[in-house]
Write an enzyme that holds these catalytic residues in place. Structure first.
Site, PDB file in Angstrom:
ATOM      1  N   ASP A  72       0.841  -1.201   0.000  1.00 26.11           N
ATOM      2  CA  ASP A  72       0.000   0.000   0.000  1.00 26.11           C
ATOM      3  C   ASP A  72       0.880   1.257   0.000  1.00 26.11           C
ATOM      4  O   ASP A  72       1.882   1.314   0.714  1.00 26.11           O
ATOM      5  CB  ASP A  72      -0.886  -0.021   1.253  1.00 26.11           C
ATOM      6  CG  ASP A  72      -2.021   0.981   1.175  1.00 26.11           C
ATOM      7  OD1 ASP A  72      -2.450   1.315   0.057  1.00 26.11           O
ATOM      8  OD2 ASP A  72      -2.481   1.418   2.247  1.00 26.11           O
ATOM      9  N   HIS A  73       0.483   2.248  -0.786  1.00 25.34           N
ATOM     10  CA  HIS A  73       1.212   3.526  -0.853  1.00 25.34           C
ATOM     11  C   HIS A  73       2.703   3.337  -1.130  1.00 25.34           C
ATOM     12  O   HIS A  73       3.541   3.958  -0.475  1.00 25.34           O
ATOM     13  CB  HIS A  73       1.007   4.352   0.428  1.00 25.34           C
ATOM     14  CG  HIS A  73      -0.373   4.918   0.533  1.00 25.34           C
ATOM     15  ND1 HIS A  73      -0.796   5.964  -0.245  1.00 25.34           N
ATOM     16  CD2 HIS A  73      -1.429   4.561   1.297  1.00 25.34           C
ATOM     17  CE1 HIS A  73      -2.065   6.232   0.044  1.00 25.34           C
ATOM     18  NE2 HIS A  73      -2.474   5.396   0.971  1.00 25.34           N
ATOM     19  N   HIS A 102      -7.864  10.069   4.918  1.00 24.88           N
ATOM     20  CA  HIS A 102      -7.030   9.144   5.688  1.00 24.88           C
ATOM     21  C   HIS A 102      -7.150   9.495   7.172  1.00 24.88           C
ATOM     22  O   HIS A 102      -7.192  10.658   7.548  1.00 24.88           O
ATOM     23  CB  HIS A 102      -5.572   9.257   5.257  1.00 24.88           C
ATOM     24  CG  HIS A 102      -5.274   8.560   3.957  1.00 24.88           C
ATOM     25  ND1 HIS A 102      -5.031   9.230   2.788  1.00 24.88           N
ATOM     26  CD2 HIS A 102      -5.185   7.240   3.656  1.00 24.88           C
ATOM     27  CE1 HIS A 102      -4.788   8.352   1.823  1.00 24.88           C
ATOM     28  NE2 HIS A 102      -4.881   7.134   2.312  1.00 24.88           N
ATOM     29  N   HIS A 139      -9.593   4.830  -0.512  1.00 23.86           N
ATOM     30  CA  HIS A 139      -8.666   4.973   0.625  1.00 23.86           C
ATOM     31  C   HIS A 139      -9.377   5.752   1.725  1.00 23.86           C
ATOM     32  O   HIS A 139     -10.252   6.566   1.455  1.00 23.86           O
ATOM     33  CB  HIS A 139      -7.405   5.715   0.196  1.00 23.86           C
ATOM     34  CG  HIS A 139      -6.455   4.840  -0.555  1.00 23.86           C
ATOM     35  ND1 HIS A 139      -5.204   4.529  -0.094  1.00 23.86           N
ATOM     36  CD2 HIS A 139      -6.606   4.182  -1.726  1.00 23.86           C
ATOM     37  CE1 HIS A 139      -4.617   3.726  -0.963  1.00 23.86           C
ATOM     38  NE2 HIS A 139      -5.433   3.498  -1.965  1.00 23.86           N
ATOM     39  N   ASN A 157      -9.856   0.269   1.456  1.00 23.94           N
ATOM     40  CA  ASN A 157      -8.731   0.242   2.396  1.00 23.94           C
ATOM     41  C   ASN A 157      -9.234   0.593   3.785  1.00 23.94           C
ATOM     42  O   ASN A 157      -9.924   1.598   3.968  1.00 23.94           O
ATOM     43  CB  ASN A 157      -7.666   1.247   1.972  1.00 23.94           C
ATOM     44  CG  ASN A 157      -6.883   0.788   0.764  1.00 23.94           C
ATOM     45  OD1 ASN A 157      -7.334  -0.082   0.017  1.00 23.94           O
ATOM     46  ND2 ASN A 157      -5.728   1.367   0.571  1.00 23.94           N
ATOM     47  N   THR A 195      -7.570   2.512  10.026  1.00 18.61           N
ATOM     48  CA  THR A 195      -7.648   3.334  11.235  1.00 18.61           C
ATOM     49  C   THR A 195      -8.514   2.690  12.315  1.00 18.61           C
ATOM     50  O   THR A 195      -8.137   2.661  13.494  1.00 18.61           O
ATOM     51  CB  THR A 195      -8.180   4.740  10.894  1.00 18.61           C
ATOM     52  OG1 THR A 195      -7.319   5.321   9.910  1.00 18.61           O
ATOM     53  CG2 THR A 195      -8.201   5.630  12.117  1.00 18.61           C
TER      54      THR A 195
END
Ligand code: ZN
Length: 293
Positions: free
Chosen positions: A82-83, A181, A209, A231, A234
């Site tokens: 990811d990322h 995010h 995301h 995604n 958190t």
């Protein structure tokens, strides 16, 4: 069930109107809990490793462990970078065993994003690995990882999305339609018309995301408009931290009590969200549609 081809997995999801959760893992207990939660829901699952977390674990060792877990799982699993920041991290992730990678050049001007993403896609496709590109910008608001996504939201343009997917050859497209995010402040406002227009403009599965904190109805609205990968990290982080800290309040219960509490909390949330995303119960139908990875 095996490690499966991520492109086949997400094509099936988009065709059938559900999304596979891509759950962020920050250690082997997370990997085990994510797969256990998916097994409880009979759902396909993506275990996701964010490059920004690599300081917290030994990535090559963890991905090797995750491959072992995936091969023994009772549901189809994919392992995802990811990322990823660019070519070097994509090459390393594929060498170590990821069977899907994201290249995140969404902070760059359009032409530079296209060039950076195209190069990674060409390399990854040569290795048989699909690639997620990102167009538009999903900022961070607060909470873990939010500070790694500074700046303002930039929504994805449907017209640019079509050009971008064509020019880069990406297999999946991460879009910016109102999520953030980290933790949300206040009511999330999703631009569903924009999402529908993007889905009309590009054929590839779409990715959200910042999946934490939406209502069940909002997740349904996303999957009805081409979103095949959500995604989700958190909330897992928050639940794991709370569960571990509760368990650790009783020192005499031992550290393993915190591990067990963390695993149970993460697995429960994964199983719950697999149902919300429409992925629960799909494992058996999905498997014959997927090449093994
Ligand atoms: Zn993200």
């Amino acid at each position: 069930m095996p490690l499966v081809d991520l492109k086949d997995m997400l094509r099936h999801a988009r065709a059938h109107g559900y999304a596979v959760g891509a759950y962020g893992a920050v250690g082997s207990n997370f990997v085990a809990a994510i797969v256990a939660g998916a097994e409880a829901a009979h759902a396909p699952v993506i275990v996701s490793f964010a490059e920004s977390h690599f300081a917290h674990y030994d990535f090559p060792a963890l991905i090797a462990a995750a491959q072992s877990t995936a091969r023994r799982a009772r549901v189809p699993v994919a392992l995802f970078l990811d990322h990823g920041s660019g070519m070097d991290s994509a090459v390393a992730a594929i060498r170590h065993g990821c069977n899907g990678v994201m290249v995140d050049a969404s902070h760059l001007p359009f032409d530079d994003n296209v060039a950076a993403t195209r190069a990674v896609a060409d390399m990854a496709h040569g290795a048989g690995v699909p690639v997620e590109g990102a167009l538009g910008y999903v900022p961070g608001v607060e909470g873990e990882d939010a500070e790694r996504h500074p700046g303002e939201m930039r929504p994805t343009s449907p017209g640019e999305a079509a050009i971008y997917v064509d020019a880069t050859g990406v297999d999946f497209l991460a879009v910016s339609v109102g999520t953030v995010h980290g933790r949300l402040r206040g009511e999330p406002r999703l631009d569903l018309d924009r999402l529908a227009a993007i889905a009309d403009a590009v054929g590839v599965p779409l990715v959200i995301h910042g999946g934490t904190g939406l209502s069940d109805e909002q997740y349904g609205a996303l999957t009805a408009r081409g979103v095949a990968k959500i995604n989700y990290y958190t909330a897992l982080s928050d639940l794991a931290a709370a569960a571990a800290s509760n368990a650790l309040a009783d020192v005499e219960a031992g550290y393993t009590a915190a591990i067990d509490a963390l695993r149970a909390a993460v697995a429960d949330e994964v199983a719950r969200t697999c149902a919300v995303f429409g992925a629960a119960g799909r494992a058996d139908a999905l498997l014959p549609a997927c090449r093994h990875a």
